[in-house]
Design a protein around this motif. Structure first.
Motif, short mmCIF file in Angstrom:
data_model
loop_
_atom_site.label_atom_id
_atom_site.label_comp_id
_atom_site.label_asym_id
_atom_site.label_seq_id
_atom_site.Cartn_x
_atom_site.Cartn_y
_atom_site.Cartn_z
N GLY A 1 0.81 -1.21 0.00
CA GLY A 1 0.00 0.00 0.00
C GLY A 1 0.85 1.26 0.00
N LYS A 2 0.25 2.35 -0.46
CA LYS A 2 0.92 3.63 -0.55
C LYS A 2 -0.07 4.71 -0.15
CE LYS A 2 3.52 6.36 -3.99
NZ LYS A 2 4.03 6.31 -5.38
N VAL A 3 0.43 5.71 0.59
CA VAL A 3 -0.42 6.82 0.99
C VAL A 3 0.31 8.13 0.71
CG1 VAL A 3 0.40 6.77 3.40
CG2 VAL A 3 -1.81 7.81 2.86
N LYS A 4 -0.44 9.12 0.23
CA LYS A 4 0.11 10.44 -0.04
C LYS A 4 -0.20 11.35 1.14
CE LYS A 4 0.22 14.13 -3.50
NZ LYS A 4 -0.29 14.59 -4.83
N LEU A 5 0.86 11.98 1.70
CA LEU A 5 0.71 12.86 2.85
C LEU A 5 1.29 14.23 2.53
CD1 LEU A 5 1.76 10.17 5.47
CD2 LEU A 5 -0.57 11.01 5.07
#
Length: 230
Positions: free
Chosen positions: A94-98
């Motif tokens: 998974g990848k999340v943009k912050l």
């Protein structure tokens, strides 16, 4: 980008004014006795797995700072039961943009029991992507062929790798990991805290140098800018 070492595998990294804290294990660590855990700041807390030497101060720091905790689903449930409110659960791949950049969760080969004996989910590492540079935080892991995917996926400017052996990969395997991730700038972690993971620092530094790699062993409490690692 600035890096502060709090001992064992606990680092603070400041990116674009945001403070990211990895695997907070400070107050039980005799080697970090001069660090006042109540002064450690965090906007984000990243937890690689559930062992006590990676989560010991996570609840207290998260509650005090209201930092967003990035962890796997099972650790997230454990934290919720301890009244931690700001949690973003993820899983491998998974990848999340912050607001400071992206976090991608990658595989780590280890175990992950929580301090109370409950199941801690799958251990993870993290690839951090930002306009100030990309880096890999391996967490506790053996050498795995999956690391080659990291080097193929992104240019890694530097990496935090465990080098203490016994519970994780040791020096020789960490040098191979450098080749897999295509990164020669390494910050060592998960060494010297316990008798079973003590290293010979001079020999370790010499091995990396002979392999054409740069290993940095930071002092506890020290802060460095990434350009000073070269």
């Amino acid at each position: 980008m600035n890096i502060t070492y709090y001992g064992h595998s606990c680092f603070g990294v400041e990116i674009k004014g945001r403070k990211i804290l990895f695997d907070p294990f400070i107050s039980p660590n005799e080697l970090a006795k001069n660090i006042r855990v109540e002064t450690v700041e965090a906007d984000y807390i990243l937890i690689s797995h559930g062992h006590g030497d990676h989560v010991a101060d996570a609840v207290a720091i998260a509650q005090r700072t209201n930092a967003k905790v990035i962890c796997n689903y099972e650790i997230g449930l454990w934290l919720e039961k301890k009244n931690v409110k700001n949690i973003h659960s993820m899983n491998i791949g998974g990848k999340v943009k912050l607001d400071f950049g992206n976090i991608k969760c990658v595989a780590a080969q280890h175990s992950s029991g929580l301090p109370d004996g409950t199941y801690g989910g799958n251990p993870m590492g993290f690839v951090i992507e930002s306009s100030e540079g990309n880096f890999y935080y391996a967490g506790d892991t053996a050498l795995t062929y999956d690391m080659k995917l990291i080097g193929d996926y992104r240019k890694i400017d530097f990496a935090f790798l465990p080098i203490g052996d016994n519970y994780t990969m040791g020096v020789d395997n960490a040098i191979i990991a450098c080749n897999f991730i295509q990164c020669n700038q390494i910050i060592g972690m998960h060494y010297d805290t316990f008798e079973s993971i003590k290293i010979d620092k001079l020999e370790t530094l010499a091995k990396f140098e002979r392999a054409g790699k740069k290993l940095t062993l930071m002092k506890i409490g020290e802060t460095r800018a990434t350009q000073d690692l070269n």
